[in-house]
Design a protein around this motif. Structure first.
Motif, PDB file in Angstrom:
ATOM      1  N   VAL A   5     -49.182   6.344  20.599  1.00 46.34           N
ATOM      2  CA  VAL A   5     -49.921   7.440  21.227  1.00 46.34           C
ATOM      3  C   VAL A   5     -50.769   6.884  22.361  1.00 46.34           C
ATOM      4  CG1 VAL A   5     -51.650   9.252  20.889  1.00 46.34           C
ATOM      5  CG2 VAL A   5     -50.062   8.694  19.042  1.00 46.34           C
ATOM      6  N   VAL A   6     -50.778   7.586  23.483  1.00 48.81           N
ATOM      7  CA  VAL A   6     -51.659   7.272  24.598  1.00 48.81           C
ATOM      8  C   VAL A   6     -52.252   8.584  25.085  1.00 48.81           C
ATOM      9  CG1 VAL A   6     -51.811   6.411  26.965  1.00 48.81           C
ATOM     10  CG2 VAL A   6     -50.344   5.266  25.343  1.00 48.81           C
ATOM     11  N   LEU A  23     -46.908  11.075  23.038  1.00 45.26           N
ATOM     12  CA  LEU A  23     -46.649  10.686  21.656  1.00 45.26           C
ATOM     13  C   LEU A  23     -45.223  10.221  21.518  1.00 45.26           C
ATOM     14  CD1 LEU A  23     -48.040  14.064  20.675  1.00 45.26           C
ATOM     15  CD2 LEU A  23     -49.119  12.027  19.818  1.00 45.26           C
ATOM     16  N   GLU A  24     -45.045   9.000  21.060  1.00 45.56           N
ATOM     17  CA  GLU A  24     -43.705   8.523  20.721  1.00 45.56           C
ATOM     18  C   GLU A  24     -43.407   9.019  19.322  1.00 45.56           C
ATOM     19  OE1 GLU A  24     -44.053   4.274  21.114  1.00 45.56           O
ATOM     20  OE2 GLU A  24     -43.370   4.344  23.185  1.00 45.56           O
ATOM     21  N   THR A  25     -42.344   9.795  19.189  1.00 40.94           N
ATOM     22  CA  THR A  25     -42.012  10.382  17.891  1.00 40.94           C
ATOM     23  C   THR A  25     -40.640   9.931  17.434  1.00 40.94           C
ATOM     24  OG1 THR A  25     -41.051  12.349  18.908  1.00 40.94           O
ATOM     25  CG2 THR A  25     -43.387  12.429  18.364  1.00 40.94           C
ATOM     26  N   ILE A  61     -43.615   4.464  25.839  1.00 41.23           N
ATOM     27  CA  ILE A  61     -44.921   3.978  26.284  1.00 41.23           C
ATOM     28  C   ILE A  61     -44.809   2.487  26.604  1.00 41.23           C
ATOM     29  CG2 ILE A  61     -47.320   3.568  25.610  1.00 41.23           C
ATOM     30  CD1 ILE A  61     -47.069   6.067  23.805  1.00 41.23           C
ATOM     31  N   PRO A  62     -45.136   2.095  27.849  1.00 44.52           N
ATOM     32  CA  PRO A  62     -45.079   0.670  28.185  1.00 44.52           C
ATOM     33  C   PRO A  62     -46.155  -0.113  27.440  1.00 44.52           C
ATOM     34  CG  PRO A  62     -45.893   1.958  30.047  1.00 44.52           C
ATOM     35  CD  PRO A  62     -45.528   2.925  28.973  1.00 44.52           C
ATOM     36  N   ARG A  63     -45.816  -1.341  27.095  1.00 49.00           N
ATOM     37  CA  ARG A  63     -46.736  -2.193  26.337  1.00 49.00           C
ATOM     38  C   ARG A  63     -46.805  -3.585  26.952  1.00 49.00           C
ATOM     39  NH1 ARG A  63     -47.818   0.394  21.531  1.00 49.00           N
ATOM     40  NH2 ARG A  63     -46.377   2.044  20.988  1.00 49.00           N
ATOM     41  N   VAL A  69     -50.848  -0.945  24.333  1.00 52.93           N
ATOM     42  CA  VAL A  69     -50.318   0.071  25.242  1.00 52.93           C
ATOM     43  C   VAL A  69     -50.892  -0.125  26.639  1.00 52.93           C
ATOM     44  CG1 VAL A  69     -49.926   1.769  23.422  1.00 52.93           C
ATOM     45  CG2 VAL A  69     -52.093   1.784  24.661  1.00 52.93           C
ATOM     46  N   ARG A  70     -50.087   0.191  27.629  1.00 49.51           N
ATOM     47  CA  ARG A  70     -50.514   0.122  29.028  1.00 49.51           C
ATOM     48  C   ARG A  70     -50.821   1.544  29.483  1.00 49.51           C
ATOM     49  NH1 ARG A  70     -46.797  -4.382  32.054  1.00 49.51           N
ATOM     50  NH2 ARG A  70     -47.399  -6.097  30.681  1.00 49.51           N
TER      51      ARG A  70
END
Length: 85
Positions: A5-6, A23-25, A61-63, A69-70
């Motif tokens: 989540v970001v 949200l990555e689901t 989401i880039p990390r 998280v970025r």
């Protein structure tokens, strides 16, 4: 079942600013019920009203290499329209 989540703000020149949650689901975790739960949880825990929720697959989401998280890069991709494919 969320993978990541970001939450970030987006500033608009002519429109009101908005708060966006990405949200990555995982499969099967999509829909209005999930969005409602996220809105409610953010309101209860952070006093934050979310204007837009983006449901995306894991890996969106880039990390960093250490897994953080970025947020700024996520916001930039969202604003450019390249966050999800």
């Amino acid at each position: 079942p969320l993978a990541g989540v970001v939450v970030f703000g987006v500033t608009h020149v002519e429109d009101a600013d908005e708060v966006v949650a990405v949200l990555e689901t995982r499969a099967g975790a999509r829909g209005a019920a999930l969005e409602d739960a996220v809105r409610r949880r953010l309101r209860e825990t952070a006093g934050l009203e979310v204007d837009r929720i983006v449901l995306a697959p894991p890996g969106t989401i880039p990390r960093t290499t250490s897994g953080k998280v970025r947020r700024a890069e996520t916001r930039a991709r969202f604003e450019a329209g390249t966050l999800t494919r």
